[in-house]
Structure formats: C-alpha cells, structure tokens
Design a protein around this motif. Structure first.
Motif, PDB file in Angstrom:
ATOM      1  N   ALA A   1     106.235  60.334 -77.040  1.00  0.00           N
ATOM      2  CA  ALA A   1     105.024  61.039 -76.635  1.00  0.00           C
ATOM      3  C   ALA A   1     105.021  61.397 -75.152  1.00  0.00           C
ATOM      4  O   ALA A   1     104.116  62.088 -74.680  1.00  0.00           O
ATOM      5  CB  ALA A   1     103.798  60.175 -76.952  1.00  0.00           C
ATOM      6  N   GLY A   2     106.032  60.920 -74.406  1.00  0.00           N
ATOM      7  CA  GLY A   2     106.109  61.217 -72.981  1.00  0.00           C
ATOM      8  C   GLY A   2     105.078  60.481 -72.153  1.00  0.00           C
ATOM      9  O   GLY A   2     104.616  61.001 -71.127  1.00  0.00           O
ATOM     10  N   ILE A   3     104.730  59.263 -72.583  1.00  0.00           N
ATOM     11  CA  ILE A   3     103.718  58.467 -71.887  1.00  0.00           C
ATOM     12  C   ILE A   3     104.397  57.467 -70.956  1.00  0.00           C
ATOM     13  O   ILE A   3     105.251  56.690 -71.386  1.00  0.00           O
ATOM     14  CB  ILE A   3     102.820  57.704 -72.889  1.00  0.00           C
ATOM     15  N   ALA A   4     104.027  57.469 -69.695  1.00  0.00           N
ATOM     16  CA  ALA A   4     104.578  56.519 -68.726  1.00  0.00           C
ATOM     17  C   ALA A   4     104.197  55.102 -69.123  1.00  0.00           C
ATOM     18  O   ALA A   4     103.122  54.861 -69.695  1.00  0.00           O
ATOM     19  CB  ALA A   4     104.054  56.823 -67.326  1.00  0.00           C
ATOM     20  N   CYS A   5     105.067  54.143 -68.817  1.00  0.00           N
ATOM     21  CA  CYS A   5     104.857  52.764 -69.269  1.00  0.00           C
ATOM     22  C   CYS A   5     105.283  51.781 -68.175  1.00  0.00           C
ATOM     23  O   CYS A   5     106.191  52.061 -67.398  1.00  0.00           O
ATOM     24  CB  CYS A   5     105.649  52.520 -70.550  1.00  0.00           C
ATOM     25  N   LEU A   6     104.617  50.628 -68.136  1.00  0.00           N
ATOM     26  CA  LEU A   6     104.914  49.591 -67.147  1.00  0.00           C
ATOM     27  C   LEU A   6     105.068  48.249 -67.849  1.00  0.00           C
ATOM     28  O   LEU A   6     104.227  47.866 -68.671  1.00  0.00           O
ATOM     29  CB  LEU A   6     103.791  49.508 -66.117  1.00  0.00           C
ATOM     30  N   ASN A   7     106.134  47.516 -67.516  1.00  0.00           N
ATOM     31  CA  ASN A   7     106.329  46.171 -68.042  1.00  0.00           C
ATOM     32  C   ASN A   7     105.522  45.198 -67.188  1.00  0.00           C
ATOM     33  O   ASN A   7     105.708  45.108 -65.975  1.00  0.00           O
ATOM     34  CB  ASN A   7     107.813  45.787 -68.017  1.00  0.00           C
TER      35      ASN A   7
END
Length: 271
Positions: free
Chosen positions: A241-247
C-alpha cells in the motif's frame, strides 16, 4: 556503584525527571535509585525534602544528587542545605536570559504545567477524547483525524496516540489489522480514503509475543508463530500500500511520536 537521585520541583516534577533521566542515561555503569518530589512550593515542604535527602545521605554514605526545577531561590537554598549535589536545570539559562531581556525572572512557582492557555488545554483534552473514542477501530469516522496509526494488536498504537494527544493536541486514531485484513493483504476499505494520513507501526515478533503473553497467557494470540505470521503479513500489506512504517521495539514513545510528527510535517510545541 549505586547513587540516590531526587527529582525536585515546585510543580509536577515531570520536567526535572525527564531532563534528569536523559542525563543519567549517559552513565550506564552507575545504578540510580530515583525519587520524585513534586510540588515543593513552601518552606515547610522544602525543609521536609532536605531532611529526607540528608537522611538518605547518612544511610548510604554517598552524596545524593538533586535535579532541581524550583523557581524560588530560597527554596533551592533550603534543599541545598542537605549537602546534596544540586543540579539546577534553570541555572545555565536564567542569568543570560535576564541580561538579554533586560528584566529579572519572577520566581513564580508552578507555572509550566498550569492552565496558562485555556485554548491549548481544551485542544489537548479534545484530542485525548478523540484518541480514546477512535482506539482500536471503536469509531471509524476518521474525517477529523490528523493521522491514523496502523498495525497488528499490541504494536504500540494506543500509547503513541494518547501521548501525541496529551502532549501535542494531535487527533490521532488507530486501526488494528485483523486476521481478515492480513489474509487479503489489502488496505481495509475504511482506510483507503485516508491513505495520506496513514502510518504503520511494527515490532519484533519475540517482543510482541512477550507483551501478548502478559495480556492473554497461553493463548494462540500470544504464540511466537502467530506473532511472526501477523507481522510478516502486515509488513507485506503496508509495503504494497506504500505506507511508511516504524519498528517500535527499541524506541521510546517520545521518539516514536517525534518521528511520526516529523513524517507528517506537524510542527507543534509540547504543552
């Protein structure tokens, strides 16, 4: 090595504790026994605090450390009589500001966390109510959301939303990805109109399993296998979906919030 630290303030003590802990974190070979003494705003309270510190000094034989944000110099001197090492958070700045501004500080107590700006306070309360009502998909009206956090259950969405609401007045909602969402590997229909407001949170599977085990011991929900499957599917879904993500595994709530706000270009000072 073990040292006692007191965070002392004429208000809540949050500032002294936050700054103090940031400094203490630089000394990882020393163990610190921490104590917060808030609302030290009278001579009597300052004398009681000094007695407590002096008693601790006598018990341990080690000089206590005081991280202080009291504005009243007289109260500071009363506490300093305890013999502790006094670290005045304001000291490096007040003198230079007085010189620059051409005026002396007021010395008024309990200013930082008081209701100085009622408009900002109301915005913070409204944002907190919004975060609570839009927690875990309880309410799906996202039209008023500044941003929406997406991720599997227990990945840090709720505390991050509440932190941003309480400290920055940000209306943050969150959506938990369900097994159905993860099977389809498609962005849920209710989120698609708000794609530009979405941000993903993920976490290491081992840590997620630990958190879930505390919540639902012995459940399939908490198994490492289930956590790995959910996180893998969520990663694939968010990437598609092209969604930025953070661990979030090794990142504090404060840092998570700062990175999210920076990502969305939201510039608001902490209340």
């Amino acid at each position: 090595m073990q040292r006692t630290v007191f965070f002392i303030s004429d208000s809540t003590g949050i500032t002294a504790e936050t700054i103090g802990n940031s400094i203490l974190a630089q000394f990882d070979l020393v163990g610190f026994d921490r104590h917060r003494l808030p609302f030290i705003d009278t001579v009597q309270k300052a004398e009681a605090a000094a007695l407590r510190i002096k008693t601790r000094y006598a018990q341990t034989g080690e000089r206590p450390i005081v991280v202080n944000t009291m504005a009243d110099r007289g109260l500071c001197e009363t506490v300093a009589a305890s013999g502790a090492l006094m670290l005045d958070v304001f000291a490096p700045f007040i003198g230079r500001l007085e010189e620059e501004l051409g005026t002396k500080r007021s010395g008024a107590v309990n200013r930082l966390h008081g209701l100085v700006d009622f408009e900002k306070y109301e915005a913070r309360i409204n944002a907190t109510n919004y975060a609570l009502s839009h927690d875990d998909g309880i309410d799906v009206d996202y039209a008023q959301a500044d941003l929406i956090l997406v991720g599997v259950s227990r990945s840090g969405k709720t505390p991050t939303c509440l932190y941003m609401a309480l400290h920055y007045g940000v209306s943050a909602a969150n959506y938990p990805l369900t097994d159905d969402d993860l099977d389809k590997l498609e962005l849920p229909a209710r989120l698609r109109p708000y794609r530009d407001r979405l941000f993903g949170l993920t976490i290491d599977p081992e840590r997620l399993a630990q958190i879930r085990e505390q919540r639902r011991p012995g459940s399939r929900y908490a198994t490492l296998q289930q956590c790995r499957w959910e996180l893998d599917q969520a990663d694939r879904l968010l990437r598609r979906a092209g969604i930025a993500c953070l661990n979030t595994t090794h990142v504090s709530i404060e840092e998570i919030a700062s990175k999210i706000l920076d990502r969305f270009g939201i510039e608001r000072t902490m209340f």
